[in-house]
Design a protein around this motif. Sequence first.
Motif: not given
Length: 424
Positions: A141-145
Amino acid sequence: MELDAASVWTIVAAALVLFMTPGLSLFYGGMTRAKAALNMMMMSIISMGLVGVVWVLWGYSMSTEPALIKEVVGSPITNFGLIDMVNQSPEDLLGVGFSATFAIIAVAIISGSVADRAKFSAWIAFVPLWITLVYCPLAFMVWGGGLFGEDGAIGSVLGEAIDFAGGLVIHINAGVAGLILALVLGARQGFGKDPNQRPHNLPFVMLGAAILWFGWFGFNAGAASDPAQAGLIWVNTLAAPAAAMLGWTVLERIRDGHATSLGGASGIVAGLVAITPACANIDPVWAIVLGFISGIVSAYAVGLKYTWGYDDSLDVVGVHLVSGIIGTVALGFIATPETGTAGLFYGGGVGLLITQVVATIISVVYCAVVTLVIALVIHKTLGFRVSEKQEVQGIDLAQHAETAYSFASGTSGTFSHSEQKPSF
């Protein structure tokens, strides 16, 4: 083909972050009672083994595109075992290794909330479940798009959330999980009354804090995109924990009449936690302010467990959750425009502040709900807590048939199975 400088730095940074977990085991091991030190350290070390395997098999795949559930989590089978990556893009394996060290330290942090009373077998079951169902989705959710990214459902409306090195994904996440486990397991025998629950080895605590600080330069600066950003991150990672240590010890001196080594070590960690999400987006002076505030607030927060009655044994909530929220939300005020997005104090309006608050709330709720389900399932099946007799006897003997220290000459710290069978 020769390694370029960026690849070499990623290797070094990943090694630094991996070294943080043994540092955490010393930090936590020293904070427990002598008869629980080995168990506490093993909970960190076994996390390296469990997460290392999970990350290679399906963890990395779940934290990256393509999605299994749109904007929530990646598919566990796309890069299962990293087979396709080895054949098609082996140069990307460095990123896999670097990201694995973050997942390891995240789950190891949680263990401090249940010191002295958690079954080792229950912890072994908890770690892969938590990494799979909580950590990987939030990392996506935060770093993976995903949800909080630039094109996500929240990011596209409110703006992309800033979490450079893990305020949301690691520290808030681990802090909430620690609180849930502390509530599910209940308080230790004699909580708040037994003086023997004080740290048994403060030199271990200080050494562990120093190793954490050392490794944190790789933790924060490992993903730096250029020398200028790396320099800013390095200085901020120096300044914030330094100021937090001062803030914590000054508060202790004023409130209690003396500054303690435990307070100084805890202040260092609080400052490191606070600067983690903000390390690439604030000026060094603000890093000092942020660190000083986090040291003071976390010093107050660790005492809330006695007021509210939850036994967060080694202050995971007071340090990681509280300082993680401070660092994440503070970006809405002090993010500098030179780093891409301006905070409220720099004329950026309230947009970034709203984004950071919303991302924090969603992360807290998601982690709390899923961690509670995992904890209750384990608690009702395997049983998450040792018996009262084993807790009083010492969890090292009960769970591992070993002791950290041998005080009688001619004896060893390991007992044969005929003398003491560990209980799982």
